[in-house]
Design a protein around this motif. Structure first.
Motif, PDB file in Angstrom:
ATOM      1  N   MET A 289       0.856  -1.204   0.000  1.00 25.16           N
ATOM      2  CA  MET A 289       0.000   0.000   0.000  1.00 25.16           C
ATOM      3  C   MET A 289       0.886   1.246   0.000  1.00 25.16           C
ATOM      4  O   MET A 289       1.905   1.301   0.666  1.00 25.16           O
ATOM      5  N   SER A 290       0.468   2.247  -0.713  1.00 27.42           N
ATOM      6  CA  SER A 290       1.293   3.454  -0.767  1.00 27.42           C
ATOM      7  C   SER A 290       0.627   4.582  -0.010  1.00 27.42           C
ATOM      8  O   SER A 290      -0.552   4.526   0.293  1.00 27.42           O
ATOM      9  N   ASN A 291       1.414   5.551   0.300  1.00 24.01           N
ATOM     10  CA  ASN A 291       0.920   6.688   1.067  1.00 24.01           C
ATOM     11  C   ASN A 291       0.334   7.743   0.122  1.00 24.01           C
ATOM     12  O   ASN A 291       0.946   8.760  -0.168  1.00 24.01           O
ATOM     13  N   ASN A 292      -0.884   7.467  -0.386  1.00 21.34           N
ATOM     14  CA  ASN A 292      -1.494   8.361  -1.368  1.00 21.34           C
ATOM     15  C   ASN A 292      -1.987   9.668  -0.782  1.00 21.34           C
ATOM     16  O   ASN A 292      -2.275  10.597  -1.503  1.00 21.34           O
ATOM     17  N   PHE A 293      -2.147   9.696   0.522  1.00 23.82           N
ATOM     18  CA  PHE A 293      -2.717  10.896   1.143  1.00 23.82           C
ATOM     19  C   PHE A 293      -1.657  11.655   1.936  1.00 23.82           C
ATOM     20  O   PHE A 293      -1.872  12.054   3.063  1.00 23.82           O
ATOM     21  N   ARG A 294      -0.461  11.806   1.310  1.00 25.15           N
ATOM     22  CA  ARG A 294       0.565  12.643   1.939  1.00 25.15           C
ATOM     23  C   ARG A 294       0.571  13.994   1.250  1.00 25.15           C
ATOM     24  O   ARG A 294       0.284  14.103   0.059  1.00 25.15           O
TER      25      ARG A 294
ATOM     26  N   LYS B 250      11.121   4.702   6.988  1.00 28.83           N
ATOM     27  CA  LYS B 250       9.864   3.984   6.794  1.00 28.83           C
ATOM     28  C   LYS B 250       9.587   3.063   7.983  1.00 28.83           C
ATOM     29  O   LYS B 250      10.511   2.444   8.506  1.00 28.83           O
ATOM     30  N   ILE B 251       8.336   2.960   8.356  1.00 33.86           N
ATOM     31  CA  ILE B 251       7.974   2.041   9.440  1.00 33.86           C
ATOM     32  C   ILE B 251       6.807   1.173   8.996  1.00 33.86           C
ATOM     33  O   ILE B 251       5.778   1.683   8.549  1.00 33.86           O
ATOM     34  N   ASN B 252       6.980  -0.129   9.099  1.00 37.94           N
ATOM     35  CA  ASN B 252       5.920  -1.057   8.700  1.00 37.94           C
ATOM     36  C   ASN B 252       5.048  -1.402   9.896  1.00 37.94           C
ATOM     37  O   ASN B 252       5.529  -1.585  11.004  1.00 37.94           O
ATOM     38  N   PHE B 253       3.753  -1.511   9.614  1.00 40.74           N
ATOM     39  CA  PHE B 253       2.823  -1.907  10.669  1.00 40.74           C
ATOM     40  C   PHE B 253       1.655  -2.666  10.050  1.00 40.74           C
ATOM     41  O   PHE B 253       1.487  -2.669   8.825  1.00 40.74           O
ATOM     42  N   THR B 254       0.888  -3.328  10.900  1.00 42.16           N
ATOM     43  CA  THR B 254      -0.227  -4.142  10.420  1.00 42.16           C
ATOM     44  C   THR B 254      -1.521  -3.637  11.035  1.00 42.16           C
ATOM     45  O   THR B 254      -1.589  -3.413  12.243  1.00 42.16           O
ATOM     46  N   PHE B 255      -2.524  -3.441  10.174  1.00 36.46           N
ATOM     47  CA  PHE B 255      -3.847  -3.093  10.689  1.00 36.46           C
ATOM     48  C   PHE B 255      -4.862  -4.065  10.091  1.00 36.46           C
ATOM     49  O   PHE B 255      -4.952  -4.201   8.872  1.00 36.46           O
ATOM     50  N   ASN B 256      -5.591  -4.755  10.937  1.00 39.98           N
ATOM     51  CA  ASN B 256      -6.562  -5.772  10.508  1.00 39.98           C
ATOM     52  C   ASN B 256      -5.936  -6.739   9.514  1.00 39.98           C
ATOM     53  O   ASN B 256      -6.545  -7.100   8.500  1.00 39.98           O
TER      54      ASN B 256
ATOM     55  N   ILE C 147      -6.555   4.509  21.917  1.00 40.82           N
ATOM     56  CA  ILE C 147      -6.920   5.542  20.959  1.00 40.82           C
ATOM     57  C   ILE C 147      -5.813   5.666  19.913  1.00 40.82           C
ATOM     58  O   ILE C 147      -4.660   5.958  20.255  1.00 40.82           O
ATOM     59  N   ALA C 148      -6.162   5.416  18.655  1.00 45.91           N
ATOM     60  CA  ALA C 148      -5.150   5.357  17.588  1.00 45.91           C
ATOM     61  C   ALA C 148      -4.404   6.670  17.430  1.00 45.91           C
ATOM     62  O   ALA C 148      -3.254   6.693  16.986  1.00 45.91           O
ATOM     63  N   THR C 149      -5.029   7.770  17.808  1.00 43.47           N
ATOM     64  CA  THR C 149      -4.361   9.068  17.673  1.00 43.47           C
ATOM     65  C   THR C 149      -3.250   9.250  18.705  1.00 43.47           C
ATOM     66  O   THR C 149      -2.446  10.166  18.600  1.00 43.47           O
ATOM     67  N   GLU C 150      -3.225   8.383  19.721  1.00 42.19           N
ATOM     68  CA  GLU C 150      -2.222   8.506  20.783  1.00 42.19           C
ATOM     69  C   GLU C 150      -1.114   7.457  20.644  1.00 42.19           C
ATOM     70  O   GLU C 150      -0.214   7.409  21.471  1.00 42.19           O
ATOM     71  N   VAL C 151      -1.217   6.602  19.612  1.00 41.22           N
ATOM     72  CA  VAL C 151      -0.228   5.529  19.453  1.00 41.22           C
ATOM     73  C   VAL C 151       0.837   5.969  18.463  1.00 41.22           C
ATOM     74  O   VAL C 151       0.547   6.243  17.306  1.00 41.22           O
ATOM     75  N   GLU C 152       2.073   6.035  18.937  1.00 42.59           N
ATOM     76  CA  GLU C 152       3.158   6.373  18.013  1.00 42.59           C
ATOM     77  C   GLU C 152       3.554   5.124  17.238  1.00 42.59           C
ATOM     78  O   GLU C 152       3.609   4.026  17.791  1.00 42.59           O
ATOM     79  N   LEU C 153       3.844   5.330  15.958  1.00 44.53           N
ATOM     80  CA  LEU C 153       4.155   4.195  15.099  1.00 44.53           C
ATOM     81  C   LEU C 153       5.541   3.630  15.425  1.00 44.53           C
ATOM     82  O   LEU C 153       6.507   4.383  15.527  1.00 44.53           O
ATOM     83  N   VAL C 154       5.609   2.308  15.611  1.00 44.90           N
ATOM     84  CA  VAL C 154       6.912   1.647  15.715  1.00 44.90           C
ATOM     85  C   VAL C 154       6.893   0.433  14.799  1.00 44.90           C
ATOM     86  O   VAL C 154       5.828  -0.113  14.513  1.00 44.90           O
ATOM     87  N   GLU C 155       8.074   0.025  14.394  1.00 43.25           N
ATOM     88  CA  GLU C 155       8.196  -1.096  13.475  1.00 43.25           C
ATOM     89  C   GLU C 155       7.481  -2.322  14.050  1.00 43.25           C
ATOM     90  O   GLU C 155       7.665  -2.683  15.206  1.00 43.25           O
ATOM     91  N   GLY C 156       6.638  -2.932  13.210  1.00 41.17           N
ATOM     92  CA  GLY C 156       5.998  -4.180  13.619  1.00 41.17           C
ATOM     93  C   GLY C 156       4.745  -4.005  14.452  1.00 41.17           C
ATOM     94  O   GLY C 156       4.174  -4.987  14.932  1.00 41.17           O
ATOM     95  N   LEU C 157       4.298  -2.768  14.638  1.00 40.91           N
ATOM     96  CA  LEU C 157       3.076  -2.534  15.427  1.00 40.91           C
ATOM     97  C   LEU C 157       1.905  -3.290  14.799  1.00 40.91           C
ATOM     98  O   LEU C 157       1.741  -3.303  13.585  1.00 40.91           O
TER      99      LEU C 157
END
Lengths: 999, 90
Positions: A1-6, A19-25, A86-96
């Motif tokens: 997936m690409s970051n189309n909304f940057r 870059k940081i990879n993460f998994t959602f659903n 709350i997703a707005t309070e979670v900082e992204l880390v690799e493998g989240l």
């Protein structure tokens, strides 16, 4: 997936090089360093995050920080799994790893959404009305059903593997929030020499300065913030804390702050705590917590893609992320125009809908100059788009603004709404500040303070930058001056920001013609305008009742975006002004806090301190099974081979009766008592006489509380004329010391006596059994251990190998027995020495179980009998009560209830079959076949297996006990469905004459 | 958590102290003839005022001294603390 909304610009605070990879659903996405889970998902075009609580409606992001009501996710798996984050309070880390909550089988297709179709069956108060009858359905049908339906995420079932820490801090000035006013006050206070802590919830300092186009001095707001932070960092009297939320304000300026220490670090070291809880006792607290933007209620205003205007701006400016590419800005005030301008900067032309008739604010003009037309006097009536908004119905308002005169459908992919701003007054209110309503900004602001707390800036309703900075510098200086004598004020720099026109008092749009879509006020609890209307129609008037009936503001977000809109709507229907309606109570915590952080390091073995006797290692080496006695670890029994507890205990106890046993009694409380009035003091504390106790003798004593109940018992000995050594039970040691100190310091300060705990200075070893005299004679050849040389209740000092020992002839087991006391450090040595010499006398160690068996057989009372409900008479200690003198609690003993002859008193019980053990706590009744309620005669306090008679024996406290001896009664335990026929006997089951202890 | 000024040690957090009840209660004299009613008043009955209250605290995890605290039971404001043989200043 690409970051189309940057965004194309890169003036934000994310690092696009990392870059940081993460998994959602289950899908893998990437974001960048500095992203939150929210900004990274939005950048990937993902707005659908979860399902709502009641109706299972698709929900996305509303906000960008702590105010977020919708975007709650479940983080991680297994023992690190955490719900309702709350997703707005979670900082992204690799493998989240994160996933949606409250949906099945998936967030896109959720069976629970049937509730939304059936929503007219689920109005406010639905549960109260529906689950009332039949009554019998509650436990088996309704309650389990509601339990299953309620709640969002899933609590992990495994122990938390992470480490949490506590920290205590003191400072002169605590500044909460690092926006313009917070930075200004921290700088002014620090420059004036005060010890300052500055706390910021977000990963970056600066607050609104990170997103607002302003200048301070000759710098941009953002530059000024970073310059101020560098200055503060260089000062030794300042502690800067980011990722730190001050969530509670308690008495005497005690605030509690949670710091997120580890979750944002990719490879944390093993011992880095996950979170740290700081207890900060501050001289003064400056509340510069800013304000939160208010949503507007309109039809289907909860679809994914509908966000707060300020959130949209922060996503663009800080996270370089676009919430949409076809935005509608919907506002009742000027501030949302800065979001419009930010879109324009990114070459996106927003549609602007403004409820007001006009505005001449600078930002509005700037937007108009860019050729954007504004739909004034308009509102959004309704929206469309199932899993994401795709269009809005914009209506022209009539002059009363109570209905729409025309409606048009406009395509869009997001709506950025602004209903004005609510000062974040939570901490001030928690501190006891009586809030007042400010009509200019239509919100509550702090007013009369009860603690040393001062709100400044937007939290104080001061919405302009000039005001915020001026307040910050002034208050920072004034408050710090209470703590320093430097008198060094800092001047507020000039600042520049656009001028704003006033907002319109309109937070709820009329319904579109011919439709009744839900207009939400509280997103997290699914409370709509219609629910508030219903509550008032049904007679709920107090705002606290409306809150509870509708659950408005009662979700995890505590109504940060909804409380004031709810109030405003109630006041509109009731035709009252808001201050008359009042506000609901703000309670800590401001944001949810993990239980782990609250508990800190006090988990597992660290839950309580552990006390070990100096002989503990020997017990461990000799296979002891331990039991907790208060904080102490005591050997319970010492099994040999495959022995079970019962046989080990019987062996140990029998060996004491037959040969000799050794028991670690170090845990007994010991108190040193000195002073010319010590005998008189003991005479008042104990029920028996103490003035004539000879030096070198011990005496058993019983002490009462003032209400006549037995408080504690023990042996106290006279070491010299004015020097006594008191022993207490293990359990009451600390309480007895406080009790003695109370009487010496508060009641009888004229007595010249000092008391001091020596529990940990002495190690005590009981040596009990018929062979104990021979054993000790061999060990201490210099001491005359004969009945004449060391009689019962005598004591003597001696030594072996240069180690001083004090030998008491006292007995808890009822056998010939001694207690050898040595300095703690020599406890283990002495124990080993006694074991060594004792081998030829068949010595065995015994634990607390055998100790109990021995004392129960003898009818000696302990904690189970001295349970705070018995007077001396009840437990056979009446002979200990002096008739000649007064003492603590004596007057109570002559009260009517305490002199009745048929009081419950101590007896022994033996089962008729001589086999069945009587459970402790069993009730004693007379007639087993009687119909309930059966009169209860008393209860079983202690039970054992008598090693003397080889059958069960119990102590009970029963009505008119003395006259029941010889009778047959029943011991019943309805919980265990047990009924045991028993014979009542004397509580002195073994050696009732007490000849053995004197032998 | 309250912050209590021990007259011997200075300001400490509440978790170092234990509460000891109404400081104005006087124990009857030893050996004194006393009616059951008066004795019961001493043992059991306590006022429960809203507002200023003189009370005893014990610095259990500190110097182990008992002392007096004048505290508002509603707001928890502490007006003064003093040793047992002293009187409050305010």
């Amino acid at each position: 997936m690409s970051n189309n909304f940057r965004t194309t610009n890169s003036n934000g605070l994310i690092n696009k090089d990392k870059k940081i990879n993460f998994t959602f659903n289950g899908t893998i996405y990437h974001g960048y360093e500095g992203d939150t889970l929210a900004s990274a998902l939005i950048a990937n075009g993902v707005h659908l995050v979860g399902r709502s609580f009641k109706y299972h409606r698709p929900r996305g992001f509303l906000g960008v920080g702590v105010e977020e009501p919708n975007a709650m996710v479940q983080l991680h798996d297994g023992n690190k799994s955490e719900p309702n984050i709350i997703a707005t309070e979670v900082e992204l880390v690799e493998g989240l790893k994160a996933k949606s909550q409250n949906c099945w089988p998936s967030v896109q297709f959720d069976i629970g959404e049937i509730n939304n179709v059936l929503n007219r069956f689920f109005p406010a108060g639905f549960y109260y009305k529906t689950f009332m009858w039949p009554k019998s359905f509650w436990m088996k049908i309704y309650e389990p059903f509601i339990r299953k339906a309620a709640g969002m995420g899933k609590a992990p079932l495994l122990p938390d593997p992470d480490r949490y820490e506590h920290n205590y801090e003191h400072c002169d000035v605590l500044v909460v929030g690092s926006g313009p006013s917070g930075l200004a006050s921290a700088l002014a206070a620090a420059k004036n020499g005060a010890r300052v802590i500055l706390a910021e919830d977000k990963p970056n300092f600066g607050g609104s300065l990170l997103t607002d186009e302003v200048t301070i001095g000759n710098m941009s707001g953002k530059e000024w913030a970073s310059d101020t932070i560098s200055q503060l960092k260089s000062m030794p009297n300042v502690i800067l804390k980011k990722r730190s939320q001050v969530f509670g304000y308690y008495d005497h300026n005690m605030t509690v702050m949670i710091e997120r220490v580890r979750d944002h670090i990719e490879n944390p070291s093993k011992y880095t705590p996950r979170q740290r809880l700081h207890y900060i006792r501050a001289g003064e607290v400056i509340v510069s917590t800013g304000s939160i933007e208010r949503p507007i209620s309109f039809g289907n205003n909860d679809r994914p893609g509908i966000v707060l205007a300020s959130a949209a701006k922060e996503y663009m400016k800080v996270y370089e992320t676009l919430v949409g590419k076809k935005p509608i800005i919907f506002t009742n005030n000027d501030t949302a125009y800065s979001t419009a301008l930010e879109f324009i900067k990114n070459d996106i032309e927003p549609i602007i809908v403004d409820t007001r008739d006009s505005s001449n604010g600078e930002l509005v003009k700037e937007v108009q100059q860019k050729g954007i037309s504004i739909k004034f006097n308009s509102g959004i009536a309704d929206t469309k788009g199932h899993l994401k908004i795709n269009s809005a119905i914009i209506g022209k308002l009539d002059s009363s603004k109570e209905s729409f005169i025309s409606e048009e459908t406009v395509e869009c992919d997001c709506i950025c709404m602004s209903g004005g701003w609510t000062p974040t007054v939570h901490l001030s209110s928690q501190a006891g500040n009586k809030l007042k309503f400010n009509d200019d900004i239509d919100a509550f602001v702090p007013d009369k303070k009860r603690q040393k707390e001062t709100a400044i800036g937007a939290a104080n309703g001061s919405f302009t930058l000039n005001q915020s900075l001026a307040e910050g510098f002034q208050v920072g200086f004034d408050l710090s001056n209470k703590f320093t004598d430097q008198n060094n004020p800092t001047n507020s720099p000039n600042s520049n920001e656009p001028s704003y026109e006033k907002h319109e008092k309109l937070w709820c749009m009329p319904l579109p013609s011919g439709k009744k879509p839900k207009r939400f006020i509280d997103f997290q609890n699914d409370v709509a305008v219609s629910d508030v209307e219903l509550a008032i129609r049904e007679g709920f008037r107090s705002i606290e009742h409306v809150k509870r009936y509708t659950t408005l503001g009662m979700a995890g977000d505590q109504g940060k975006t909804s409380n004031l809109n709810g109030l405003q709507y109630v006041s509109k229907i009731e035709k009252k002004i808001v201050p008359e309606v009042g506000h609901t109570t703000f309670r800590p915590p401001y944001t949810p806090v993990t239980i782990g952080a609250i508990v800190g390091r006090e988990v597992g073995n660290h839950y309580l301190p552990t006390r070990k006797s100096p002989i503990h290692t020997w017990h461990e080496e000799n296979n002891a099974v331990f039991v907790a006695a208060g904080l102490w670890q005591r050997p319970r029994y010492y099994p040999r081979g495959s022995e079970d507890m019962n046989s080990a205990v019987n062996r140990e106890a029998a060996n004491v009766r037959k040969n000799v046993g050794i028991c670690d009694v170090t845990t007994l409380g010991k108190i040193d008592i000195k002073g010319p009035d010590a005998p008189e003091f003991l005479n008042r504390v104990y029920t028996n006489a103490w003035l004539k106790l000879p030096v070198g003798k011990a005496r058993y004593g019983v002490m009462l509380r003032e209400d006549g109940m037995v408080f504690d018992d023990g042996t106290t000995s006279r070491l010299s004329e004015n020097h006594f050594h008191m022993t207490t039970t293990t359990a009451q040691a600390a309480n007895v010391l406080s009790h003695l100190e109370y009487y010496l310091q508060v009641v009888w300060p004229d007595l010249d006596v000092n008391v001091l705990s020596t529990t940990e200075q002495w190690s005590g070893i009981a040596v009990a059994g018929p062979k104990s005299r021979d054993l000790l004679s061999k060990l201490f050849p210099d001491v005359d251990m004969s009945n004449e040389g060391l009689p019962f209740m005598g004591l003597v000092d001696s030594s072996i190998d240069g180690i001083k020992a004090r030998i008491y002839r006292i007995s808890f087991s009822g056998e010939l027995a001694y207690e050898v006391n040595v300095e703690s450090n020599y406890g283990l040595y002495m124990w080993k020495k006694i074991m060594e010499v004792g081998q030829s006398f068949d010595i065995q160690p015994y634990g607390t179980e055998a100790l109990s068996t021995l004392r129960i057989e003898m009818g000696h009372v302990a904690g189970a009998e001295l349970d705070g409900r018995t007077i001396p008479f009840d437990v056979g200690l009446n002979s200990m009560v002096s008739q000649k003198k007064d003492f603590i609690g004596k007057r109570s003993l002559s009260k009517d209830a305490f002199t009745e002859s048929d009081r419950q008193t101590i007896v022994g019980l033996v089962p008729l079959d001589k086999k069945t053990k009587i459970p402790e706590g069993s009730h004693i009744i007379e007639d087993n076949s009687a119909v309930a309620p059966i009169p209860k005669l008393g209860h079983v306090s202690s039970s054992c297996w008598s090693v003397e008679y080889n059958n069960p024996f119990s102590i009970a406290i029963i009505k008119d006990g003395k006259n029941k001896i010889g009778k047959n009664l029943y011991a019943v335990s309805p919980l265990k469905d047990i009924s045991i026929p028993v014979e009542v006997v004397s509580s002195h089951y073994v050696d009732p004459e007490g000849s053995r202890v004197r032998s | 958590m309250l912050e209590i000024k021990c007259p011997y040690c200075g300001k400490r957090s509440q978790n170092e102290f234990s509460y000891g009840g109404d400081a104005t209660i006087k124990r009857p004299q030893l050996g004194e003839e006393i009616s059951t009613e008066d004795w019961d008043n001493f043992v059991y009955y306590r006022d429960n005022p809203r507002g200023k209250h003189s009370e005893l605290w014990h610095h259990v995890s500190g110097c182990r001294q008992w002392f007096k605290v004048s505290r508002d039971t509603a707001t928890h404001e502490i007006f003064d603390t003093c040793k047992m043989n002293e009187d409050f200043n305010v």
